[in-house]
Scaffold this motif. Sequence first.
Motif, PDB file in Angstrom:
ATOM      1  N   ALA A  49     -14.463   0.487   1.256  1.00 59.14           N
ATOM      2  CA  ALA A  49     -13.674   1.195   0.491  1.00 59.14           C
ATOM      3  C   ALA A  49     -12.447   0.554  -0.311  1.00 59.14           C
ATOM      4  CB  ALA A  49     -13.005   2.499   1.389  1.00 59.14           C
ATOM      5  N   GLY A  50     -11.234   1.124  -0.523  1.00 55.04           N
ATOM      6  CA  GLY A  50     -10.167   0.569  -1.137  1.00 55.04           C
ATOM      7  C   GLY A  50      -9.942  -0.953  -0.679  1.00 55.04           C
TER       8      GLY A  50
ATOM      9  N   GLU B 264      -6.730  15.342 -14.899  1.00 54.42           N
ATOM     10  CA  GLU B 264      -8.242  15.660 -15.067  1.00 54.42           C
ATOM     11  C   GLU B 264      -8.906  16.372 -13.705  1.00 54.42           C
ATOM     12  OE1 GLU B 264     -10.443  12.014 -13.662  1.00 54.42           O
ATOM     13  OE2 GLU B 264     -11.653  11.884 -15.423  1.00 54.42           O
TER      14      GLU B 264
ATOM     15  N   SER C 217      -6.420   6.577 -20.228  1.00 55.37           N
ATOM     16  CA  SER C 217      -7.698   6.377 -19.960  1.00 55.37           C
ATOM     17  C   SER C 217      -8.124   4.791 -19.952  1.00 55.37           C
ATOM     18  CB  SER C 217      -8.274   7.135 -21.190  1.00 55.37           C
ATOM     19  OG  SER C 217      -8.282   8.585 -21.083  1.00 55.37           O
TER      20      SER C 217
ATOM     21  N   ARG D   5     -17.745  -1.826 -24.010  1.00 57.10           N
ATOM     22  CA  ARG D   5     -18.748  -2.082 -23.007  1.00 57.10           C
ATOM     23  C   ARG D   5     -20.170  -2.147 -23.778  1.00 57.10           C
ATOM     24  NH1 ARG D   5     -17.154   2.200 -18.534  1.00 57.10           N
ATOM     25  NH2 ARG D   5     -17.121   0.757 -16.963  1.00 57.10           N
TER      26      ARG D   5
ATOM     27  N   GLY E  37     -10.025  11.158 -17.811  1.00 59.56           N
ATOM     28  CA  GLY E  37      -9.989  11.799 -19.191  1.00 59.56           C
ATOM     29  C   GLY E  37      -9.393  13.102 -19.054  1.00 59.56           C
TER      30      GLY E  37
ATOM     31  N   LYS F 217     -18.169  -4.160  -6.166  1.00 59.09           N
ATOM     32  CA  LYS F 217     -17.875  -3.302  -5.004  1.00 59.09           C
ATOM     33  C   LYS F 217     -18.093  -1.774  -5.555  1.00 59.09           C
ATOM     34  CE  LYS F 217     -15.052  -0.878  -3.129  1.00 59.09           C
ATOM     35  NZ  LYS F 217     -15.508   0.491  -2.928  1.00 59.09           N
TER      36      LYS F 217
ATOM     37  N   LEU G 259      -9.478   9.333 -24.042  1.00 56.54           N
ATOM     38  CA  LEU G 259     -10.870   8.787 -23.595  1.00 56.54           C
ATOM     39  C   LEU G 259     -11.495   9.073 -24.956  1.00 56.54           C
ATOM     40  CD1 LEU G 259     -12.354   6.701 -21.654  1.00 56.54           C
ATOM     41  CD2 LEU G 259     -12.901   8.720 -20.644  1.00 56.54           C
TER      42      LEU G 259
ATOM     43  N   VAL H 135      -5.024  -1.255  -8.875  1.00 62.24           N
ATOM     44  CA  VAL H 135      -5.963  -2.513  -9.261  1.00 62.24           C
ATOM     45  C   VAL H 135      -4.981  -3.122 -10.322  1.00 62.24           C
ATOM     46  CG1 VAL H 135      -8.034  -3.088 -10.642  1.00 62.24           C
ATOM     47  CG2 VAL H 135      -8.018  -1.241  -8.712  1.00 62.24           C
TER      48      VAL H 135
ATOM     49  N   GLY I 274     -12.533   3.986 -12.818  1.00 58.16           N
ATOM     50  CA  GLY I 274     -12.516   4.979 -11.469  1.00 58.16           C
ATOM     51  C   GLY I 274     -11.075   5.805 -12.000  1.00 58.16           C
TER      52      GLY I 274
ATOM     53  N   SER J 135     -16.646   0.044  -8.954  1.00 50.72           N
ATOM     54  CA  SER J 135     -16.952   1.374  -9.632  1.00 50.72           C
ATOM     55  C   SER J 135     -16.877   2.555  -8.820  1.00 50.72           C
ATOM     56  CB  SER J 135     -18.667   1.045  -9.955  1.00 50.72           C
ATOM     57  OG  SER J 135     -19.366   0.361  -8.815  1.00 50.72           O
TER      58      SER J 135
ATOM     59  N   ASN K  47     -19.454   8.580  -9.548  1.00 53.13           N
ATOM     60  CA  ASN K  47     -20.126   9.460 -10.570  1.00 53.13           C
ATOM     61  C   ASN K  47     -20.700   8.378 -11.567  1.00 53.13           C
ATOM     62  OD1 ASN K  47     -17.472   8.488 -11.965  1.00 53.13           O
ATOM     63  ND2 ASN K  47     -18.217   9.975 -13.623  1.00 53.13           N
TER      64      ASN K  47
ATOM     65  N   GLY L 264     -12.139  -3.328  -1.973  1.00 50.00           N
ATOM     66  CA  GLY L 264     -12.018  -3.378  -3.473  1.00 50.00           C
ATOM     67  C   GLY L 264     -10.797  -4.500  -3.589  1.00 50.00           C
TER      68      GLY L 264
ATOM     69  N   THR M 252      -5.903   4.871  -8.538  1.00 55.25           N
ATOM     70  CA  THR M 252      -6.337   3.561  -8.119  1.00 55.25           C
ATOM     71  C   THR M 252      -6.454   2.764  -9.390  1.00 55.25           C
ATOM     72  OG1 THR M 252      -7.950   5.020  -6.835  1.00 55.25           O
ATOM     73  CG2 THR M 252      -8.210   2.618  -7.023  1.00 55.25           C
TER      74      THR M 252
HETATM   75  P1  NAD Z   1     -11.533   6.136  -7.439  1.00 57.74           P
HETATM   76  O1  NAD Z   1     -10.296   5.442  -8.217  1.00 57.74           O
HETATM   77  O2  NAD Z   1     -11.262   6.973  -6.166  1.00 57.74           O
HETATM   78  O3  NAD Z   1     -12.502   4.783  -6.843  1.00 57.74           O
HETATM   79  C1  NAD Z   1     -13.025   3.999  -7.653  1.00 57.74           C
HETATM   80  C2  NAD Z   1     -13.454   2.780  -6.857  1.00 57.74           C
HETATM   81  O4  NAD Z   1     -12.254   2.049  -6.422  1.00 57.74           O
HETATM   82  C3  NAD Z   1     -14.211   2.848  -5.745  1.00 57.74           C
HETATM   83  O5  NAD Z   1     -15.355   2.013  -5.401  1.00 57.74           O
HETATM   84  C4  NAD Z   1     -13.223   2.860  -4.633  1.00 57.74           C
HETATM   85  O6  NAD Z   1     -13.659   2.377  -3.378  1.00 57.74           O
HETATM   86  C5  NAD Z   1     -12.136   1.738  -5.222  1.00 57.74           C
HETATM   87  N1  NAD Z   1     -11.047   1.724  -4.617  1.00 57.74           N
HETATM   88  C6  NAD Z   1     -10.285   2.781  -3.916  1.00 57.74           C
HETATM   89  N2  NAD Z   1      -8.911   2.368  -3.667  1.00 57.74           N
HETATM   90  C7  NAD Z   1      -8.957   1.115  -4.117  1.00 57.74           C
HETATM   91  C8  NAD Z   1      -7.801   0.077  -4.108  1.00 57.74           C
HETATM   92  N3  NAD Z   1      -6.550   0.430  -3.660  1.00 57.74           N
HETATM   93  N4  NAD Z   1      -8.113  -1.101  -4.712  1.00 57.74           N
HETATM   94  C9  NAD Z   1      -9.290  -1.309  -5.463  1.00 57.74           C
HETATM   95  N5  NAD Z   1     -10.254  -0.576  -5.391  1.00 57.74           N
HETATM   96  C10 NAD Z   1     -10.197   0.675  -4.730  1.00 57.74           C
HETATM   97  O7  NAD Z   1     -12.496   6.955  -8.518  1.00 57.74           O
HETATM   98  P2  NAD Z   1     -13.754   7.685  -8.216  1.00 57.74           P
HETATM   99  O8  NAD Z   1     -13.154   9.062  -7.692  1.00 57.74           O
HETATM  100  O9  NAD Z   1     -14.767   6.922  -7.403  1.00 57.74           O
HETATM  101  O10 NAD Z   1     -14.164   8.151  -9.534  1.00 57.74           O
HETATM  102  C11 NAD Z   1     -13.933   9.189 -10.442  1.00 57.74           C
HETATM  103  C12 NAD Z   1     -13.064   8.726 -11.422  1.00 57.74           C
HETATM  104  O11 NAD Z   1     -13.483   7.758 -12.227  1.00 57.74           O
HETATM  105  C13 NAD Z   1     -12.526   9.677 -12.452  1.00 57.74           C
HETATM  106  O12 NAD Z   1     -11.117   9.800 -12.477  1.00 57.74           O
HETATM  107  C14 NAD Z   1     -13.344   9.534 -13.787  1.00 57.74           C
HETATM  108  O13 NAD Z   1     -12.653  10.010 -14.666  1.00 57.74           O
HETATM  109  C15 NAD Z   1     -13.173   7.817 -13.596  1.00 57.74           C
HETATM  110  N6  NAD Z   1     -14.198   7.454 -14.524  1.00 57.74           N
HETATM  111  C16 NAD Z   1     -13.954   6.894 -15.669  1.00 57.74           C
HETATM  112  C17 NAD Z   1     -14.953   6.472 -16.526  1.00 57.74           C
HETATM  113  C18 NAD Z   1     -14.610   5.406 -17.736  1.00 57.74           C
HETATM  114  O14 NAD Z   1     -15.453   4.746 -18.275  1.00 57.74           O
HETATM  115  N7  NAD Z   1     -13.572   5.759 -18.289  1.00 57.74           N
HETATM  116  C19 NAD Z   1     -16.374   6.421 -16.166  1.00 57.74           C
HETATM  117  C20 NAD Z   1     -16.491   7.130 -15.092  1.00 57.74           C
HETATM  118  C21 NAD Z   1     -15.661   7.395 -14.212  1.00 57.74           C
END
Ligand code: NAD
Length: 487
Positions: free
Chosen positions: A195-196, A367, A442, A448, A238, A163, A395, A221, A213, A137, A140, A199, A217
Amino acid sequence: MATTAATLAVRNPRTGSADHTITLATAEEVAAKAAVLRENQRGWEAMGVGGRCAVMARWLGAVKAQAMAIGEADAVDTGGCHTSYVQGFITMGNIGGWLEDAPKAFAALEWQSMSTSMPTVEVESQVVAYPLVGVISPWNAPLMLALLDAVPALFAGSAVLLKPSEVTPRVIEALFETVRQVPELAAVFDYVTGAGDIGQAVIGQADTICFTGSVPTGRKVAVACAERLIPCNLELGGKDPCIVTESADLDRAATAVLRGAVYATGQVCYSVERVYVHASVHDEFVALLVDKAEKVRLNADNPRAGLIGPFTFAPQADIVMRHIADAKAKGATVLTGGEVEELGGGLYLRPTVLTGVNHEMEIMQDETFGPCIPVMAYGDVEEAIRLANDTHFGLTASVIAGTAEEAKAIGKRINAGGIFLNDTFLTFAKMRTFGSDSFGWSGYGSPRIGPESIRRFLRRKSLLTQTGPVADIQDDHHLGPKTGAPK
Ligand code: NAD
């Protein structure tokens, strides 16, 4: 020889200083936790949906007792963006909804009847949960987005390894104090910090992944899940458009656009990120928007007063400023806001209205995730729809028009999962009975909310019993009714 665990200092978004530390998990610890959860999941699933609901109802009571403390932790993690303080109560409402939905999710899937093509064969369904669901997750809405996948998975009978974002760990620690009060739940719901790389370690252990996320990323994933041939749900970013037509009530439109764009400092996946206004009302709309935007207060003095909090994740301020600088360099005008202010260590940006923007600019394509409102004029509705759909994302979208019918006709032609008509930001108004899907970058994954949110963690098996004679090798009646086709 014992090695010292690695730690990570966590920044406080209001003060800018690192006042919290997390211990980073190792891949071995992830594997060990996954093994325990997998072992305990068998009993959890065997409990049946009724048994699980009884446990989850007790957890709801524990969350209720800690709702204030959870909200406080969320506010520290995020910087006190608007509704952080009520996140514990929102979580209670969500758990209560799933308590009602869980029996319905199973009821529709469990059946037994005779085969329609082979009358002596009895067919019975069996529903089994994915044993271990991995949830990754973002920072935000860190509590809500950790739970939107984890809780329905638990109701389904899965164990969950979470995570959470390493940027916002405090609220997860507060949440797990409530989980530990319910031992049956703690046996199947755990989290790992990191961190990643951590994940990726979770992906290496789970049977299915739910990721929320960013797009880059999300791609990593998806690739890692593809390597293991496990399914993944991706909820990504989005670039949500809002169309304001010539016939719209402009004051109403400006209010809705402002709220949709700057709520929680614009750090919401379904924020309004670009606005298209009919050329004949563009200037009047912009004047109203700027007037309203300039009245929005920062909450730097008091997190409970003022609407705009600091950026939760400091590097996000750099991304937002890069988009503004790119737009200015390509001819855009910043009418209000536009400069990040450092106040008490926190990084703030007042609502920023830009005009003279076009689709060559990053601020109209990528975004932004900040309180920016780029406004572009359009000539006719066809152009507005073309511009709204000129994106990789899908989205949500909004249409504000003179009548609901006019707005709906436009909304039906926009490629996005949630279409808000004559308002913005109506995500929470969806019915619990159905959800919506994302388009393009998106993400993809089932809804959900509602019973479907639980069903996505269930697999259906068919048990087929022959109650009549077994077909002789010479007979062909095992192939079902004769079709009359020549042999
Ligand atoms: P991010 O992609 O940087 O990180 C998300 C999660 O992934 C974190 O827990 C991070 O530690 C983990 N991560 C990072 N690298 C990874 C890897 N290589 N493998 C597996 N896990 C890894 O996102 P963020 O900056 O934390 O969140 C903001 C983003 O999330 C924005 O783009 C936002 O639009 C998106 N978001 C989408 C929704 C939705 O429901 N569509 C909701 C909220 C946020």
